[in-house]
Motif scaffolding. Sequence first.
Motif, mmCIF file in Angstrom:
data_model
loop_
_atom_site.group_PDB
_atom_site.id
_atom_site.type_symbol
_atom_site.label_atom_id
_atom_site.label_comp_id
_atom_site.label_asym_id
_atom_site.label_seq_id
_atom_site.Cartn_x
_atom_site.Cartn_y
_atom_site.Cartn_z
ATOM 1 N N ILE A 185 0.829 -1.209 0.000
ATOM 2 C CA ILE A 185 0.000 0.000 0.000
ATOM 3 C C ILE A 185 0.866 1.262 0.000
ATOM 4 C CG2 ILE A 185 -1.949 -1.165 1.076
ATOM 5 C CD1 ILE A 185 -1.272 0.235 3.700
ATOM 6 N N HIS A 186 2.066 1.193 0.563
ATOM 7 C CA HIS A 186 2.928 2.371 0.527
ATOM 8 C C HIS A 186 3.616 2.518 -0.832
ATOM 9 C CE1 HIS A 186 2.266 2.322 4.888
ATOM 10 N NE2 HIS A 186 2.575 3.603 4.833
ATOM 11 N N LEU A 187 3.792 1.432 -1.548
ATOM 12 C CA LEU A 187 4.266 1.538 -2.927
ATOM 13 C C LEU A 187 3.220 2.219 -3.813
ATOM 14 C CD1 LEU A 187 5.972 -1.927 -3.560
ATOM 15 C CD2 LEU A 187 7.091 0.317 -3.670
ATOM 16 N N MET A 188 1.955 2.029 -3.487
ATOM 17 C CA MET A 188 0.887 2.661 -4.269
ATOM 18 C C MET A 188 0.922 4.179 -4.136
ATOM 19 S SD MET A 188 -0.878 0.288 -5.832
ATOM 20 C CE MET A 188 -2.469 1.044 -6.163
ATOM 21 N N VAL A 189 1.386 4.661 -2.977
ATOM 22 C CA VAL A 189 1.510 6.109 -2.792
ATOM 23 C C VAL A 189 2.617 6.621 -3.716
ATOM 24 C CG1 VAL A 189 2.031 7.961 -1.166
ATOM 25 C CG2 VAL A 189 0.740 5.954 -0.404
ATOM 26 N N GLY A 190 2.285 7.583 -4.547
ATOM 27 C CA GLY A 190 3.269 8.119 -5.479
ATOM 28 C C GLY A 190 3.479 7.275 -6.715
ATOM 29 N N SER A 191 2.645 6.257 -6.927
ATOM 30 C CA SER A 191 2.846 5.364 -8.079
ATOM 31 C C SER A 191 2.223 5.900 -9.361
ATOM 32 C CB SER A 191 2.268 3.980 -7.781
ATOM 33 O OG SER A 191 0.857 4.047 -7.623
ATOM 34 N N GLU A 192 1.449 6.974 -9.276
ATOM 35 C CA GLU A 192 0.892 7.671 -10.440
ATOM 36 C C GLU A 192 0.062 6.751 -11.335
ATOM 37 O OE1 GLU A 192 3.851 10.235 -12.290
ATOM 38 O OE2 GLU A 192 4.899 10.380 -10.381
ATOM 39 N N GLY A 193 -0.648 5.809 -10.705
ATOM 40 C CA GLY A 193 -1.515 4.915 -11.460
ATOM 41 C C GLY A 193 -0.784 3.845 -12.226
ATOM 42 N N CYS A 194 0.498 3.651 -11.950
ATOM 43 C CA CYS A 194 1.304 2.674 -12.688
ATOM 44 C C CYS A 194 1.339 1.301 -12.026
ATOM 45 C CB CYS A 194 2.738 3.177 -12.838
ATOM 46 S SG CYS A 194 2.873 4.698 -13.777
ATOM 47 N N LEU A 195 0.824 1.193 -10.787
ATOM 48 C CA LEU A 195 0.894 -0.076 -10.063
ATOM 49 C C LEU A 195 -0.482 -0.589 -9.637
ATOM 50 C CD1 LEU A 195 3.977 0.623 -7.733
ATOM 51 C CD2 LEU A 195 3.945 -0.406 -10.017
ATOM 52 N N GLY A 196 -1.523 0.193 -9.831
ATOM 53 C CA GLY A 196 -2.857 -0.225 -9.433
ATOM 54 C C GLY A 196 -3.774 0.967 -9.276
ATOM 55 N N PHE A 197 -5.017 0.685 -8.888
ATOM 56 C CA PHE A 197 -6.046 1.711 -8.718
ATOM 57 C C PHE A 197 -6.383 1.844 -7.241
ATOM 58 C CE2 PHE A 197 -10.579 2.760 -8.241
ATOM 59 C CZ PHE A 197 -10.637 3.968 -8.931
ATOM 60 N N ILE A 198 -6.378 3.061 -6.730
ATOM 61 C CA ILE A 198 -6.690 3.322 -5.327
ATOM 62 C C ILE A 198 -8.172 3.676 -5.219
ATOM 63 C CG2 ILE A 198 -6.187 4.799 -3.344
ATOM 64 C CD1 ILE A 198 -3.394 5.278 -4.684
ATOM 65 N N SER A 199 -8.963 2.805 -4.589
ATOM 66 C CA SER A 199 -10.408 3.059 -4.512
ATOM 67 C C SER A 199 -10.851 3.629 -3.175
ATOM 68 C CB SER A 199 -11.200 1.788 -4.829
ATOM 69 O OG SER A 199 -10.865 0.746 -3.944
ATOM 70 N N ALA A 200 -9.974 3.656 -2.182
ATOM 71 C CA ALA A 200 -10.254 4.342 -0.916
ATOM 72 C C ALA A 200 -8.953 4.427 -0.132
ATOM 73 C CB ALA A 200 -11.317 3.613 -0.089
ATOM 74 N N VAL A 201 -8.852 5.459 0.679
ATOM 75 C CA VAL A 201 -7.659 5.624 1.508
ATOM 76 C C VAL A 201 -8.090 6.144 2.872
ATOM 77 C CG1 VAL A 201 -7.223 7.981 0.706
ATOM 78 C CG2 VAL A 201 -5.340 6.640 1.625
ATOM 79 N N THR A 202 -7.429 5.689 3.907
ATOM 80 C CA THR A 202 -7.661 6.196 5.256
ATOM 81 C C THR A 202 -6.418 6.946 5.712
ATOM 82 O OG1 THR A 202 -9.122 4.343 5.785
ATOM 83 C CG2 THR A 202 -8.257 5.623 7.632
ATOM 84 N N TYR A 203 -6.627 8.209 6.076
ATOM 85 C CA TYR A 203 -5.531 9.054 6.549
ATOM 86 C C TYR A 203 -5.554 9.163 8.067
ATOM 87 C CZ TYR A 203 -4.222 11.306 2.070
ATOM 88 O OH TYR A 203 -3.757 11.588 0.820
ATOM 89 N N ASN A 204 -4.380 9.217 8.667
ATOM 90 C CA ASN A 204 -4.229 9.777 10.001
ATOM 91 C C ASN A 204 -4.151 11.290 9.810
ATOM 92 O OD1 ASN A 204 -4.031 7.301 11.483
ATOM 93 N ND2 ASN A 204 -1.954 7.065 10.700
#
Length: 930
Positions: free
Chosen positions: A247-266
């Motif tokens: 999930i941390h690889l997905m951050v900053g991946s610019e849509g190149c590694l998968g689709f983010i359908s929801a995120v929970t922030y602190n």
Amino acid sequence: MRRFAVALPVAFQKAAKQLIPAERYFDDPIATLAYGTDASFYRLLPKLVLRVESEAEVVTLLKLANQHKVAITFRAAGTSLSGQAVTDSVLLVLGENWQQREVRGLGEQIRLQPGVIGAAANSVLTKFQRKIGPDPASINSCKIGGIVANNASGMCCGTAHNSFNTLAAMRLVLFDGTVLDTEDSDSVASFRQSHASLLADLALLAEQTRQDEELCAKIRHKYRLKNTTGFSLNALTEFTDPIDILIHLMVGSEGCLGFISAVTYNTVPDYPHRASGLLVFPSVNECCQAVPVLKQLPVSAVELLDRRSLRSVEHKAGMPEWVKQVSEGACALLIESTAVSAKVLQQQLAELRAVVQGFTLEQQVDFSTDPKVYNQLWAIRKGTFPAVGAVRETGTTVIIEDVTFELSQLAAGVARLQQLFAKYRYDEAIIFGHALEGNLHFVFTQGFDDPAEVKRYASFMQEVTQLVAVEFGGSLKAEHGTGRNMAPFVELEWGQAAYQLMWRLKKLLDPEHILNPDVVLSNNPQLHLQNLKPLPATNPLVDKCIECGFCEPVCPSRNLTLTPRQRIVTQREISRLQATGEDAVRLKALNKAYQYAGNDTCAACGMCSTACPVGINTGDLTRQLRAENNRRWQGLATFLARHFAAVSAMARFGLNTGQHLAKMLPGWHRAMPTAMPTAIATATPNVKRAALHKKNPALKPVIYLASCSSRVMAPQANSQDSRSLMQVSTDLLAKAGYQLITAPGLAEQCCGMPFLSKGQLAAAELKQTALNQWLLQTSNWGQIPIYSDSSPCSLTLQGKLDPRLTIIDSVDFLYQQVLPKLSITPQSEPVALHISCSASQLGQAATLKQLTAACTGQVVIPEGISCCGFAGDKGFLLPELNASALSGLAAQVSKCSRGVSTSRTCEIGLSQHSGIEYQHLVYLLDKCAR
């Protein structure tokens, strides 16, 4: 690397058509052009654009893309600056059903879908004095999906509060359509079983990375700085559980590694008390030497502005006069401090002032808690980028680059960049940025229509990348994402080992290379010089547009046809094709499609200008195009303008007749075959004839300028208060000691807006000239003030009438002259407030909130509705525009007893689409002023 077919496979297209409804499936020339543009200086025309409204659709489409080897690119708001959101394959655009947000506890966490605008997320956290960590400059327009996918940050975010470091959980979809939700234990358990091999490979890569001391050292160095170049390799060094790594690889991946359908922030604290000050140093070196000192103090933001940045805004209204006088080598720091209480803030300011006394300064604006002062200071900072855009030569684009230096090297980095500007003759280039992080933005203008210009840019960027990445060991992209712009330079910055590791991650998570190919990683060393966006001249009204997309969230047609940005993009392409003479078939298709998508369905409300960094009102362009298209109707328009009283009487008769028919034959209007009768009939259940009431000779006189809509249309038949707007306005103002005078000749008057909106400029001028003369006479040449009951009329007349006339809009008159003289008994029920586009442009939003709040403790302002889309008579003639603009209204106002606004036509559409009755604000005030 896999090469994709020129045409999309027929089987893929057929399956996509079966999945996505026709109204969300776009392959026509105007839609692919419009969506082929983001905020970057690249353009690719997608073969297919699909507006997706659910995760299930994304899952199916990813499976289809994987099966047929079709490249997919995801797009949220399209405010990306580095070419992340354009493609020549299939573009998946987030629709409106990605708006869910869930606040946890007392705001310590928030779960968001990717379609939520960043500012909207912060809005629901405000009452908890919390906010999401990232604070990009585009937060009022960009969406969570893009914020996470680009690891965007901002002025106060730094590295500690970016998405990577405030991520609590994620729901994602992989290339094969598999869904993983890390907040769902069943989902995690299932994924560990189904994708055990993938997780094992991730764990192995992480272990190998941690064992490579040289690589680990480089990763630690890179992420001490702000860095969004390449994939987030720190996921491999900071986490051991492969789920966390993923999930941390997905951050900053610019849509190149998968689709983010929801995120929970602190979330992070959003302190309510703030102060800002401006320090101007005599040199860049002295300025940069102060930054490490300030970093140790209680500051939330320190923004650097070089002399050219200050010069770019020195002539703007409200700028301190001394800005023009600072020396050529000067450099400024804009500093903000925030605190949980006023007392703590004052303690922090005392500490800051003590340190500042040790600096050598040319000029200084002392730290102030006055909003007028600190808002003006931040206007200097925020005005720099649009200032360059506003003065650029037509046909050129504005490029904003984004680098990071070690703080110890900041002064040297600035100096070297300035040397490169001089070498390559970027004389207008400015530097500003987030000094606490050594993060600098430099902005310059660039033309791409001349091969020599492209060569100049290529040489300049070659030296910039060598300087920043190699010589200074900095970051080529601090917060704007790698995109196509820096993809050819990722290896230069990271070195071969890290670069090959990124390719291994790409192969592992996207084995067929279908997810946003050529973004972040590319084997094409010339990628940053290809598919450069043309920006030909089209019309002086819009030529300064930088296509940033900031206008889109406030446009009422954004979910129906085109946005202001897309209208300008299309007009530019039409102008280009006309100038070059190429592709006559495409030109004809664009012109034909633009009539409805660009012209007819533009509300011309002007809200785009309120969000545009350079103040462009695309409605002005629309009115001009309508004037050109409607020349044959000029004679009729002039005739109607000269006989306006008769036209109004006919309208009242038609509405009155329609109302009687509606009572006798319910639903009769639905059988009408033509547009105009249907439109009138549709309106009749909601409106009835309004009669002019006689003037009351008592009290302090005020001339009543009643809009033609309020004169023609009274409240709906089953209204809570069936009095006309004239009557209730007279009753209310009388309570405050004012006499509203309805002078003879009012029936013939009009502000001209009905003619302006259709491009009938001569007829509009005729009505405004006549109104000016009538008002002068009835007000005794300006001695009696004039009360305007409709915000659209007030806005239309701004600056158009004799300066002797004092026209006060109803909102301002009620707030300044009436409310202080009333005794208000607030009601307990919540009230929905619609701030019309005209009221917003008149600067009345805060005043409207205060007036409504005087009558109820629960003011509901629906999110995402800045213009209702009724647009005069378009609510009758093109009801789909009104319906689209208000599609999210009913659910947000379901608990309200009534709604208020300041425009009669707006109230018709608002009532129809909300399930509650909307009336002018005076009705609510009169009810509560007993």
